[in-house]
Design a protein around this motif. Structure first.
Motif: not given
Length: 457
Positions: A355-378
């Motif tokens: 699950v740690d690598k699942a979160a790390l990999t998903l966050n590589r995408l999500m930081i480029n999709r979500l508003n950086k001011q409110s972004y909270q990593p999974y």
């Protein structure tokens, strides 16, 4: 240039013959047409993206749950075949044998071109590095067509039944006199995997355009195939291999969300595309003015998700329509992107209990999709929460990419119990999990001409 056009004309004639259209069988070939013999000839065929990259299937997308039609839009559909497809009818009457609406024809057109290149390279004893590169790319295109087709016209891959379920007609030779016989689902996937494995060592690392396959493209298609098959170890390995060659991501925070088509493109394709193929332009799917986004899907995008504005626009009646294409216009891609590869990796990590690598990999995408001011990593502590989160992000990210139908089939195979619903002119329709209609009926003219077995109804 004339030689190349003559070559294409020759292949076009052969494609028509392959469909079995009797009026063409009675015509004599024009022997003045040039026959391809050199690496330049075969490379020219690969460069014709209208033949090899285009017209991938949209039928699964038309049957899926990402969009709906109003009664007025449904009634305005010109072709009865589109209406029957949208309403999950158990048969499929095509529009014309050799043109618009005949996605089986388009699928085997691409396979025919690939087979012609492969046979031509062998017959002319072309074995140098450049010829081998062309060979590898033709193998990738053939595998991509079979992988595309089997999602439409066959049941989902199931280890218990794949050796008996009906798959595609496997053609490895351009000879149109060979009989058409449906292989099994297992045999079809075996051929896809074999083609890609054979292609890998002779493919280039990079090309001038993602329209031409690379090693990253082959690994990406292998990752997609293994994911569908439920082989998560191999899917993960190939997704990571593909990403090691190309990992570009567009930061949606930098895009003009008010633009008609906000995702920027270079030479008509966005920089996230690893391997470019595009969907056939059906009246339902590619007409982005009538395909209304499912409100439940639209509601999945939270505030701060940049895709909500980049992907969608509202019409005058309050419906939401899709605009997040990777081509700078209404054209829809079906090929491999870095975003899909990251989602494949994240899903596989979750399924394999990391699950740690699942979160790390998903966050590589999500930081480029979500508003950086409110972004909270999974962050995940639970495998099931991780998997459900990744699958939700997969659906939101890969909308109108020709993948949802395949995803529904494989997820229902594994117990997701997704039921599809439509309301047409006051009539409620349901497509239950694992219904036989998930293997869409073959065109009836193909059955009539070739005598191959139809899907169960």
């Amino acid at each position: 240039m004339n030689r190349i056009w003559n070559t294409v004309a020759t292949l076009s004639f052969g494609i028509i013959l392959m469909t079995g259209c009797n009026k063409f069988l009675e015509e004599k070939s024009d022997k003045s047409l040039a026959i391809p013999t050199t690496a330049d000839d075969f490379k020219a065929l690969l460069n014709d993206w209208g033949y090899v990259n285009s017209d991938f299937a949209s039928m699964g997308e038309a049957c899926s749950d990402d969009f709906y039609l109003t009664d007025e839009d449904y009634s305005s559909l010109y072709y009865e075949s589109d209406k029957r497809l949208y309403s999950w009818m158990p048969d499929y009457v095509t529009r014309s044998l050799s043109g618009g609406g005949h996605e089986w024809w388009h699928c085997y057109k691409g396979i025919y071109v690939s087979n012609s290149i492969l046979k031509g390279l062998d017959e002319n004893n072309l074995r140098d590095r450049r010829a081998n590169e062309i060979r590898g790319q033709a193998l990738v295109f053939r595998a991509a067509r079979y992988l595309d087709g089997i999602q439409i016209w066959a049941p989902v891959y199931n280890r218990e039944t794949a050796a008996s379920d009906l798959g595609m007609v496997i053609r490895l030779d351009p000879d149109m006199n060979l009989p058409s016989v449906r292989a099994t689902v297992q045999e079809t996937y075996d051929q896809i995997l074999k083609d890609l494995a054979e292609a890998l060592p002779i493919l280039p690392v990079s090309t001038i355009s993602p329209a031409l396959p690379t090693q990253a493209a082959a690994h990406g298609l292998l990752a997609r195939a293994y994911l569908i098959m439920g082989d998560y170890d191999r899917a993960l390995q190939n997704a990571e291999q593909s990403l090691s060659f190309q990992s570009n991501l567009i930061d949606f925070n930098d895009l003009d969300e008010q633009a008609s088509f906000p995702i920027p493109v270079t030479n008509q394709i966005s920089s996230e595309v690893v391997f470019f193929t595009r969907m056939y332009g059906s009246n339902m799917v590619n007409n982005l003015d009538i395909a209304k986004i499912n409100p439940d899907l639209y509601g999945m995008y939270q505030d701060g998700d940049r895709r909500k504005a980049v992907y969608f626009r509202a019409d005058n009646e309050g419906h939401y329509l899709f605009k997040g294409t990777h081509m700078g216009h209404s054209g829809l891609i079906t090929g491999i992107t870095t975003a899909e590869l990251l989602l494949i990796s994240a899903e596989c990590y979750a399924r394999l209990d990391d699950v740690d690598k699942a979160a790390l990999t998903l966050n590589r995408l999500m930081i480029n999709r979500l508003n950086k001011q409110s972004y909270q990593p999974y962050q995940f502590q639970d495998k099931h929460i991780a998997l459900n989160t990744v699958l939700a992000e997969r659906r939101k990210e890969l909308i109108f990419r020709g993948l949802r139908w395949s995803d529904i089939k494989r997820l229902n195979r594994d117990g997701a119990s997704i039921t599809l619903h439509r309301t047409i002119n006051g009539q409620n329709l349901n497509l239950m999990p694992n219904d036989k209609r998930y293997a869409i009926a073959l065109p009836e003219d193909v059955i009539e001409i070739s005598g191959i077995q139809q899907n169960s109804r």
